[in-house]
Design an enzyme around this catalytic site. Structure first.
Site, PDB file in Angstrom:
ATOM      1  N   ASP A 289     -26.077 -15.902 -21.001  1.00  0.00           N
ATOM      2  CA  ASP A 289     -26.529 -14.611 -21.058  1.00  0.00           C
ATOM      3  C   ASP A 289     -27.998 -15.385 -19.906  1.00  0.00           C
ATOM      4  O   ASP A 289     -28.938 -14.799 -19.462  1.00  0.00           O
ATOM      5  CB  ASP A 289     -27.382 -13.549 -21.665  1.00  0.00           C
TER       6      ASP A 289
ATOM      7  N   GLU B 189     -21.504  -4.514 -18.725  1.00  0.00           N
ATOM      8  CA  GLU B 189     -22.877  -4.831 -19.230  1.00  0.00           C
ATOM      9  C   GLU B 189     -23.940  -6.195 -18.064  1.00  0.00           C
ATOM     10  O   GLU B 189     -22.816  -6.432 -17.062  1.00  0.00           O
ATOM     11  CB  GLU B 189     -23.314  -5.047 -20.612  1.00  0.00           C
TER      12      GLU B 189
END
Length: 293
Positions: free
Chosen positions: A15, A186
């Site tokens: 991430d 996402e």
């Protein structure tokens, strides 16, 4: 950054959010672990050349967040008026009654330590179906700052207040607006290039090779975002499941780089994700497919 060796650093990380602050490249990461209870802080890496990276471990003062016990995920950061504002997800909440959501912290330095601003989450509930995770801060050229976020197939946008402690109502009179593009799962990431707004996000399943990065473009940070193209996906002989990206601008050499995590081919352990970077090119208003190296 002509010579890129992937993965950029040893260890399991995911991430990434990438920025350029105080003469250095910075990448902020999730500690990638299958067990969410082991994800109790965030790390960062800094580099003057984009090749050799220095680790900054545990950049948040977690004692400021006593209700956060797991799933510290997906950092995003922005510098404003000499302060650094770090936003991240906590606790992987599945309903409004659970503590956690999206947190905000501040520091005087890009490496922290980051302290709580509010003593509570910035967003602590599901809005328009979006799980409060995977935030991305985007500062536009007019000085306005936007927050994009959302999991579970929904993406929201909100404009940050000047104090960075809340949100400004939009022209519809609401604090949030859903802007979910087709195929969104996402990990939103907004980039502006040559007057066009490029919204990137991840599709597929983060635990396997289906994970990938799509994008669409618009003339406004609010969208509408319609046409979807895939720019980063599993590549035979290189890696599986690339996704949840940020980006870096090498203004000296007028080059763009996508920063992302990916998986080793055949590795079934969900938490085994590594930090990588590759060239990103835009031609005629389109982001070209990324070739992983």
């Amino acid at each position: 950054m002509e010579t890129i060796k992937n993965p950029l650093v040893a260890g399991w990380y995911a991430d990434p959010e990438a920025r350029f602050y105080e003469g250095k490249y910075w990448i902020y990461v999730t500690r990638s672990a299958t067990d969410y209870k082991k994800q109790t802080n965030l790390d960062a890496f800094s580099s003057v050349d984009g090749i050799r990276w220095t680790k900054h471990e545990g950049i948040i003062r977690m004692e400021d967040f006593p209700y956060v016990t797991q799933a510290v995920w997906a950092p995003t950061i922005l510098r404003k008026d000499g302060k650094y504002y770090l936003i991240f997800a906590s606790n992987d909440i599945h309903r409004n009654e659970e503590p956690g959501g999206i947190e905000i912290a501040e520091a005087d330095r890009p490496e922290g330590p980051f302290r709580s601003m509010l003593g509570r989450p910035l967003i602590d509930r599901f809005i328009y179906g979006a799980q409060p995770i995977d935030a991305h801060l985007f500062g536009d050229e007019d000085g306005r700052i936007y927050l994009y976020y959302g999991g579970w197939g929904h993406c929201n946008i909100a404009e940050m207040s000047p104090e960075m402690n809340g949100f400004i109502r939009n022209k519809e009179g609401n604090l949030f607006k859903e802007i979910t593009p087709p195929g969104y799962v996402e990990g939103p990431c907004m980039m502006k290039y040559d007057g066009t707004y490029f919204l990137m996000w991840s599709s597929g399943n983060w635990t396997d090779g289906t994970y990938c990065v799509n994008y669409c473009s618009a003339s406004s940070p609010w969208g509408p975002f319609q046409k979807t193209e895939t720019i980063l996906e599993a590549q035979e002989g290189i890696a599986d499941g690339p996704g949840h990206n940020g980006y870096l601008e090498d203004n000296k050499n007028n080059k763009l780089y996508i920063v992302y995590h990916r998986r080793y081919i055949g590795d079934k352990e969900p938490g085994h994700r590594v930090l990588c970077m590759d060239r990103m090119e835009i031609e005629n208003g389109r982001i070209l497919p990324i070739i992983m190296t």
